[in-house]
Each structure stands twice: as C-alpha cells, then as structure tokens.
Motif scaffolding. Structure first.
Motif, PDB file in Angstrom:
ATOM      1  N   ARG A 118      53.888  40.331  -1.095  1.00 21.23           N
ATOM      2  CA  ARG A 118      52.937  39.422  -1.591  1.00 21.23           C
ATOM      3  C   ARG A 118      51.534  39.996  -2.013  1.00 21.23           C
ATOM      4  NH1 ARG A 118      54.372  33.902   1.810  1.00 21.23           N
ATOM      5  NH2 ARG A 118      56.473  33.587   0.725  1.00 21.23           N
ATOM      6  N   ARG A 119      51.009  40.821  -0.875  1.00 21.71           N
ATOM      7  CA  ARG A 119      49.737  41.242  -1.111  1.00 21.71           C
ATOM      8  C   ARG A 119      49.521  42.178  -2.231  1.00 21.71           C
ATOM      9  NH1 ARG A 119      48.282  41.740   5.460  1.00 21.71           N
ATOM     10  NH2 ARG A 119      47.787  39.563   5.725  1.00 21.71           N
ATOM     11  N   ARG A 120      50.590  43.016  -2.148  1.00 25.60           N
ATOM     12  CA  ARG A 120      50.584  44.276  -3.347  1.00 25.60           C
ATOM     13  C   ARG A 120      50.906  43.404  -4.889  1.00 25.60           C
ATOM     14  NH1 ARG A 120      56.121  46.698  -3.644  1.00 25.60           N
ATOM     15  NH2 ARG A 120      56.352  44.740  -4.744  1.00 25.60           N
ATOM     16  N   ASP A 121      51.225  42.312  -4.968  1.00 29.05           N
ATOM     17  CA  ASP A 121      51.686  41.780  -5.975  1.00 29.05           C
ATOM     18  C   ASP A 121      50.460  40.987  -6.369  1.00 29.05           C
ATOM     19  OD1 ASP A 121      54.221  42.473  -6.051  1.00 29.05           O
ATOM     20  OD2 ASP A 121      55.419  40.817  -5.425  1.00 29.05           O
ATOM     21  N   ALA A 122      49.624  40.810  -5.475  1.00 27.08           N
ATOM     22  CA  ALA A 122      48.454  39.699  -5.478  1.00 27.08           C
ATOM     23  C   ALA A 122      47.082  40.782  -6.152  1.00 27.08           C
ATOM     24  CB  ALA A 122      47.943  38.898  -4.375  1.00 27.08           C
ATOM     25  N   GLY A 123      47.592  41.867  -6.015  1.00 29.60           N
ATOM     26  CA  GLY A 123      46.480  42.963  -6.252  1.00 29.60           C
ATOM     27  C   GLY A 123      45.754  43.454  -5.227  1.00 29.60           C
ATOM     28  N   ARG A 124      45.918  43.260  -4.036  1.00 33.45           N
ATOM     29  CA  ARG A 124      45.050  43.522  -2.801  1.00 33.45           C
ATOM     30  C   ARG A 124      45.108  44.948  -2.863  1.00 33.45           C
ATOM     31  NH1 ARG A 124      44.238  38.915  -3.482  1.00 33.45           N
ATOM     32  NH2 ARG A 124      44.161  37.258  -1.835  1.00 33.45           N
ATOM     33  N   PRO A 125      43.994  45.665  -2.071  1.00 40.29           N
ATOM     34  CA  PRO A 125      43.712  47.008  -2.158  1.00 40.29           C
ATOM     35  C   PRO A 125      45.033  47.341  -1.004  1.00 40.29           C
ATOM     36  CG  PRO A 125      41.694  46.313  -1.677  1.00 40.29           C
ATOM     37  CD  PRO A 125      42.703  44.982  -1.913  1.00 40.29           C
ATOM     38  N   ALA A 126      45.483  48.580  -1.227  1.00 38.38           N
ATOM     39  CA  ALA A 126      46.726  49.001  -0.222  1.00 38.38           C
ATOM     40  C   ALA A 126      46.319  49.185   1.054  1.00 38.38           C
ATOM     41  CB  ALA A 126      47.397  50.310  -0.746  1.00 38.38           C
ATOM     42  N   ALA A 127      44.754  49.494   1.300  1.00 39.75           N
ATOM     43  CA  ALA A 127      44.658  49.497   2.725  1.00 39.75           C
ATOM     44  C   ALA A 127      44.646  48.328   3.611  1.00 39.75           C
ATOM     45  CB  ALA A 127      42.968  50.107   2.712  1.00 39.75           C
ATOM     46  N   ARG A 128      44.876  47.094   2.795  1.00 33.51           N
ATOM     47  CA  ARG A 128      44.631  45.722   3.534  1.00 33.51           C
ATOM     48  C   ARG A 128      46.388  45.310   3.436  1.00 33.51           C
ATOM     49  NH1 ARG A 128      40.009  43.631   4.465  1.00 33.51           N
ATOM     50  NH2 ARG A 128      41.071  41.486   4.430  1.00 33.51           N
ATOM     51  N   TRP A 129      47.250  45.886   3.002  1.00 31.19           N
ATOM     52  CA  TRP A 129      48.386  45.150   2.987  1.00 31.19           C
ATOM     53  C   TRP A 129      49.189  44.951   4.492  1.00 31.19           C
ATOM     54  CZ3 TRP A 129      51.298  49.017  -1.281  1.00 31.19           C
ATOM     55  CH2 TRP A 129      50.574  48.491  -2.288  1.00 31.19           C
ATOM     56  N   ASN A 130      48.687  45.944   5.291  1.00 28.95           N
ATOM     57  CA  ASN A 130      49.324  45.653   6.819  1.00 28.95           C
ATOM     58  C   ASN A 130      48.373  44.723   7.417  1.00 28.95           C
ATOM     59  OD1 ASN A 130      51.722  47.045   6.220  1.00 28.95           O
ATOM     60  ND2 ASN A 130      50.845  49.231   6.484  1.00 28.95           N
ATOM     61  N   THR A 131      47.271  44.472   7.151  1.00 25.64           N
ATOM     62  CA  THR A 131      46.221  43.928   7.907  1.00 25.64           C
ATOM     63  C   THR A 131      46.949  42.800   8.914  1.00 25.64           C
ATOM     64  OG1 THR A 131      44.324  44.859   6.813  1.00 25.64           O
ATOM     65  CG2 THR A 131      43.951  43.017   8.158  1.00 25.64           C
ATOM     66  N   GLY A 132      46.504  42.550   9.946  1.00 25.45           N
ATOM     67  CA  GLY A 132      46.940  41.292  10.700  1.00 25.45           C
ATOM     68  C   GLY A 132      48.389  41.183  11.065  1.00 25.45           C
ATOM     69  N   ILE A 133      49.255  41.833  10.299  1.00 29.33           N
ATOM     70  CA  ILE A 133      50.762  41.724  10.593  1.00 29.33           C
ATOM     71  C   ILE A 133      51.325  41.875  11.853  1.00 29.33           C
ATOM     72  CG2 ILE A 133      53.094  42.481   9.646  1.00 29.33           C
ATOM     73  CD1 ILE A 133      51.951  43.084   7.050  1.00 29.33           C
ATOM     74  N   ALA A 134      51.007  42.860  12.633  1.00 31.69           N
ATOM     75  CA  ALA A 134      51.226  43.170  13.889  1.00 31.69           C
ATOM     76  C   ALA A 134      50.788  41.869  14.762  1.00 31.69           C
ATOM     77  CB  ALA A 134      50.575  44.492  14.566  1.00 31.69           C
ATOM     78  N   THR A 135      49.433  41.642  14.625  1.00 32.29           N
ATOM     79  CA  THR A 135      48.994  40.591  15.352  1.00 32.29           C
ATOM     80  C   THR A 135      49.988  39.178  15.388  1.00 32.29           C
ATOM     81  OG1 THR A 135      46.825  41.211  14.948  1.00 32.29           O
ATOM     82  CG2 THR A 135      47.039  38.786  15.680  1.00 32.29           C
ATOM     83  N   GLN A 136      50.165  39.070  13.794  1.00 30.58           N
ATOM     84  CA  GLN A 136      51.294  37.670  13.604  1.00 30.58           C
ATOM     85  C   GLN A 136      52.557  37.673  14.427  1.00 30.58           C
ATOM     86  OE1 GLN A 136      51.657  36.213   9.572  1.00 30.58           O
ATOM     87  NE2 GLN A 136      50.187  37.979   9.018  1.00 30.58           N
TER      88      GLN A 136
ATOM     89  N   GLN B 257      61.730  42.002   7.966  1.00 26.33           N
ATOM     90  CA  GLN B 257      61.665  41.072   6.760  1.00 26.33           C
ATOM     91  C   GLN B 257      60.291  40.266   6.504  1.00 26.33           C
ATOM     92  OE1 GLN B 257      64.887  38.205   7.322  1.00 26.33           O
ATOM     93  NE2 GLN B 257      66.516  39.957   6.904  1.00 26.33           N
ATOM     94  N   VAL B 258      59.657  39.944   7.546  1.00 22.44           N
ATOM     95  CA  VAL B 258      58.237  39.167   7.748  1.00 22.44           C
ATOM     96  C   VAL B 258      57.322  40.220   7.160  1.00 22.44           C
ATOM     97  CG1 VAL B 258      56.485  38.406   9.043  1.00 22.44           C
ATOM     98  CG2 VAL B 258      58.674  37.620   9.396  1.00 22.44           C
ATOM     99  N   ALA B 259      57.317  41.537   7.671  1.00 26.95           N
ATOM    100  CA  ALA B 259      56.206  42.481   7.359  1.00 26.95           C
ATOM    101  C   ALA B 259      56.443  42.959   5.838  1.00 26.95           C
ATOM    102  CB  ALA B 259      56.279  43.731   8.049  1.00 26.95           C
ATOM    103  N   ASP B 260      57.678  43.047   5.473  1.00 30.35           N
ATOM    104  CA  ASP B 260      57.774  43.557   4.180  1.00 30.35           C
ATOM    105  C   ASP B 260      57.499  42.336   2.934  1.00 30.35           C
ATOM    106  OD1 ASP B 260      58.806  45.828   4.785  1.00 30.35           O
ATOM    107  OD2 ASP B 260      61.130  45.340   4.507  1.00 30.35           O
ATOM    108  N   THR B 261      57.736  40.925   3.373  1.00 31.53           N
ATOM    109  CA  THR B 261      57.287  39.931   2.700  1.00 31.53           C
ATOM    110  C   THR B 261      55.887  39.796   2.566  1.00 31.53           C
ATOM    111  OG1 THR B 261      59.217  38.646   3.239  1.00 31.53           O
ATOM    112  CG2 THR B 261      57.521  37.499   2.430  1.00 31.53           C
ATOM    113  N   ILE B 262      55.024  39.956   3.643  1.00 31.51           N
ATOM    114  CA  ILE B 262      53.744  39.871   3.175  1.00 31.51           C
ATOM    115  C   ILE B 262      53.179  41.096   2.677  1.00 31.51           C
ATOM    116  CG2 ILE B 262      51.654  40.118   4.804  1.00 31.51           C
ATOM    117  CD1 ILE B 262      53.119  38.718   7.300  1.00 31.51           C
ATOM    118  N   ARG B 263      53.625  42.213   2.837  1.00 34.77           N
ATOM    119  CA  ARG B 263      52.965  43.514   2.159  1.00 34.77           C
ATOM    120  C   ARG B 263      53.361  43.313   0.468  1.00 34.77           C
ATOM    121  NH1 ARG B 263      52.360  48.556   3.782  1.00 34.77           N
ATOM    122  NH2 ARG B 263      53.807  49.177   2.209  1.00 34.77           N
TER     123      ARG B 263
END
Length: 448
Positions: free
Chosen positions: A78-96, A70-76
């Motif tokens: 939000r980044r997608r809706d904010a227009g971030r590049p797809a390559a950055r959607w997963n950045t830092g999630i595993a670290t969190q 749920q956390v990973a999907d929510t962050i992805r």
C-alpha cells in the motif's frame, strides 16, 4: 474491528472464544475421561492433553507467522502504491506486530524477522510449526543459527533438519542450535568465520538489577575464554568443598564469591587454569576439512577456529594433550576412548560425556552430572558404555521414581547401531533419545 470476519471465516473474537473453549474442555474432559476412582488413567489422559495443547500452541505460532508476513506485505504494498519513499515502507510495522502480540517493539521486530525467514526460506520448519511438531522457540533457534547463510544454503539446512520430523524429535534447545550451527559451518565456513569475527567485537561486561537487592553481572566473551573462566571457578569451588573450606556455602555461592574476590584482587587461583576440550575429526585437524569441531558443553565451532586454537596452544607455553577417540567411519558413533587415567571408570565416564554431551533425557540440554546404568546395576546391568548414559542430577533423580524405566533399543535404517535409549514414564508414555552426531573420521581403504 475485533468482530469483523475475514470473508466467510471466523472473526478474531470467534477465534478467542474458540480457543478459550478448547482450553476449558481440555481441563474438564481429563477429569471425566479418567474417572474419579482411576487416578492413573486420569493422569495418562492429562499428559496426552498437555501434549495436544502444546501442539496447538505451536500451530497457533505457525499461523501467526503466516499472518505476520501477510500484514507486513500488505502495508508495504500500500505504501509503495501510494508513492511513499522506499525508506518508509517498513516504518512502524514491527511495532504493530509487537502490539498485536502484547509485546514490545523490539520483540515485534524479532517476530517479524522470524515470520519472514520461515515463510520465504524455511518451508519445512514452518510446516513443522504449523503441524505442532516444532515449538516456536526452536523454530526461532533454527532461524537465528542460519542467519549468516544465503537463502539457498538456509533452505538446505531447512531441508536436512526439518523435512523429516523425526530428525529433531526429542532434541533439546541446545542440541537444535548445535545441529543448525554445524550444518551452517559445513555449508559456508567463511560466512560463519565472518560472523565469529564480528561477534568478538561485541565482547562486554554488563550489569542489571535483580530482585531482593541483587544484581546480574554478565560477561559476553569469546567462547574459549568464557568456558575457561567458568570451569576454573567450578574446579576451585569443588576443591574448597572437598577440603572442608566451604564454610557451609554451596558450589554456586563459592563460584560467585571467587569471581568477586579475584576480580577486585582479594584472592588468586588455587591452581593453573583448566583446559578447554575440543573434539575434532582427523579430517578437519590434518586434512583441512570444514567439518566443524565440537567443544563439550558449548557446541560446534568452525574447523578453522579449532585449528587456530590448537596451533596457538602448541606454539605457546600452554600444555596440550591429544587423546584419541575411536569412532565408526560410517556414522561417527564413538566406540572407545584412549584413557591416560589409571582408573577405568574415569575413562569410561569421559567417553559417555563425549558421546552424549548433555543430559540424554529427551528435550533436556542440562550438563551431565551423573553417569547412570540404563539397566540398573542391581538388576545385573553391566558398567559399560553401551549400558551407560549421561544425565543431569534432576533427571537422574526423576528416573528413580516409581513407574519410570529405561531400556536400550535397537533402531533400524539410518539409526541402526546408534546408542538409542527409550524412556518410559509412569503414565505409560515412551520417548526415545539418541546421542548427537560426531565428526566423521577419514575413510580408510582396506589393505590388499
């Protein structure tokens, strides 16, 4: 942030206090339940409580997997809706995720991958985890061993192994891995072969520090070579012990010394290399079936790899021996073995090793060291395959303690006629053990 609740639910701090309270109650209640003068009852209650707490840990791991997704999907999202590049959607999630679990980023990536696989492709495994029937580590093993499969095939493995909780009850980590690997090889032999080919490219030797001025030397090798190296060192160490040349060293110490001496050229093998045993169905050996073969002490290997090994051995100067095992066509249960040894107990012990593969104590995957009578010999128990089972040294020693008992039981249904053994502990708890499945032989038509 810690005190914020999710809707009308508990806050994270509430959950912490709740779980801490449960743990405290568990410890105090076992003392009160058993009574001061009844140590046996107190021990029985304590064992039940330990089991309940283990199931609670597994259920918590299942909840973590769902929340991690749920956390990973929510962050992805939000980044997608904010227009971030797809390559950055997963950045830092595993670290969190790693930080949230007080773990490293690398482990956080493992937790995230496990959560995604469980929630998207392995619902039965997730269900067992959330019910407390399956530990987080065994769920991780199932995900790891099916990583090379398509989502559809992975769901098939999940259905076959985890739809019924009884399938994995009493199995150890190595057995769980072997069962999943065997199904993976049956469903997509080509994918397993590709995975094996990639794995061969990662062979290497590593060293890392250990306490007390010691070091861990590790070699990642193709399985047949690794087994050969280990078995040769063990055999030669046993030879030195038997001839009185051990100089007070243990088997493990001698094996370590032999490895160093032979690697740097100070010594040579005492005798020719040992053999690697392969148990393979006649369907896989002769008819091109994809039913995996089995290497005792390691686990299943693709049928194609086993056929290639046998072919290479036959066409080289390597000595090859074919030994026939007799199994029921319906379930592959081993019933007899062709013995080339003069001493019958040696052949019988070999049959037990091939049938049981590892220690038969539930959840123990240690190598077989002792061949034990289920009904003790002093109580009239016969020295037969039906009354024998393989145990590791520690489990055989534990079984000799007061209050332990083992019995042969007759199952019904799918497990009828399987060599089922029931272990009864001093606290009165019972656990059942069944041998792993064997490759099925070719069906034969009746004459006439």
């Amino acid at each position: 942030m810690d005190d914020e609740s999710c809707g009308d639910g508990l806050s994270p701090n509430d959950i912490r206090r709740f779980l801490t309270h449960i743990a405290a109650i568990a410890v105090s209640s076992t003392k009160a339940e058993g009574g001061v003068d009844d140590d046996g009852a107190a021990a029985a209650v304590a064992v039940e409580t330990i089991t309940a707490l283990e199931e609670l840990k597994a259920a918590a791991a299942g909840a973590q997997a769902v929340l991690t997704t749920q956390v990973a999907d929510t962050i992805r999202r939000r980044r997608r809706d904010a227009g971030r590049p797809a390559a950055r959607w997963n950045t830092g999630i595993a670290t969190q995720i790693g930080l949230a679990r007080k773990d490293s980023p690398h482990r956080g990536n493992t937790h995230l991958g496990l959560a995604r696989a469980l929630t998207a492709e392995m619902p039965h495994t997730l269900g067992q985890l959330r019910r407390g029937d399956l530990s987080e580590w065994r769920a991780t093993i199932l995900v790891r061993e099916t990583a090379c499969l398509t989502a559809e095939d992975r769901r098939l493995v999940d259905d076959r192994l985890c739809a019924d909780p009884a399938v994995l009850t009493g199995t150890g980590d190595s057995t769980v891995a072997a069962m999943a690997a065997r199904l993976a090889a049956e469903l997509d032999a080509a994918a397993v072969a590709r995975r094996k080919a990639r794995a061969d490219q990662h062979r290497r030797v590593t060293v890392r520090p250990a306490p007390d001025f010691m070091g861990h030397l590790g070699a990642l090798l193709p399985m047949d070579r690794a087994v050969c190296v280990w078995a040769t060192l063990r055999r030669d160490a046993d030879t030195l012990i038997a001839t009185g040349d051990a100089d007070g060293r243990t088997r493990d110490q001698i094996m370590a010394d032999l490895l160093v001496e032979r690697t740097i050229g100070l010594a040579h093998p005492l005798s020719p290399p040992v053999a690697v045993q392969v148990v393979i169905s006649d369907q896989s050996l002769l008819a091109g079936s994809d039913i995996p073969a089995e290497v005792p002490g390691y686990g299943p290997i693709p049928a194609a790899a086993a056929r290639q090994w046998i072919h290479d051995a036959v066409t080289s100067d390597t000595a090859v021996t074919l030994r026939k095992l007799y199994a029921r066509p319906t379930d592959g249960h081993l019933t007899a073995v062709e013995s080339v040894a003069r001493c019958f107990p040696t052949g019988l012990a070999r049959l037990i090793d091939l049938r049981d593969r590892t220690c038969r104590t539930p959840w123990c995957d240690a190598p077989i060291r002792h061949h034990d009578h289920i009904t003790p010999h002093e109580d009239g128990g016969p020295t037969t395959a039906d009354n024998g089972l393989g145990l590791c040294a520690a489990c055989n020693l534990a079984k000799q303690g007061d209050g332990w008992a083992t019995t042969r039981t007759d199952d019904t249904g799918a497990h009828a006629d399987v060599h089922t053994v029931e272990f009864r502990t001093p606290t009165g708890h019972t656990y059942r053990s069944r041998p792993p499945a064997q490759p099925l032989p070719m069906p034969h038509r009746k004459a006439g």
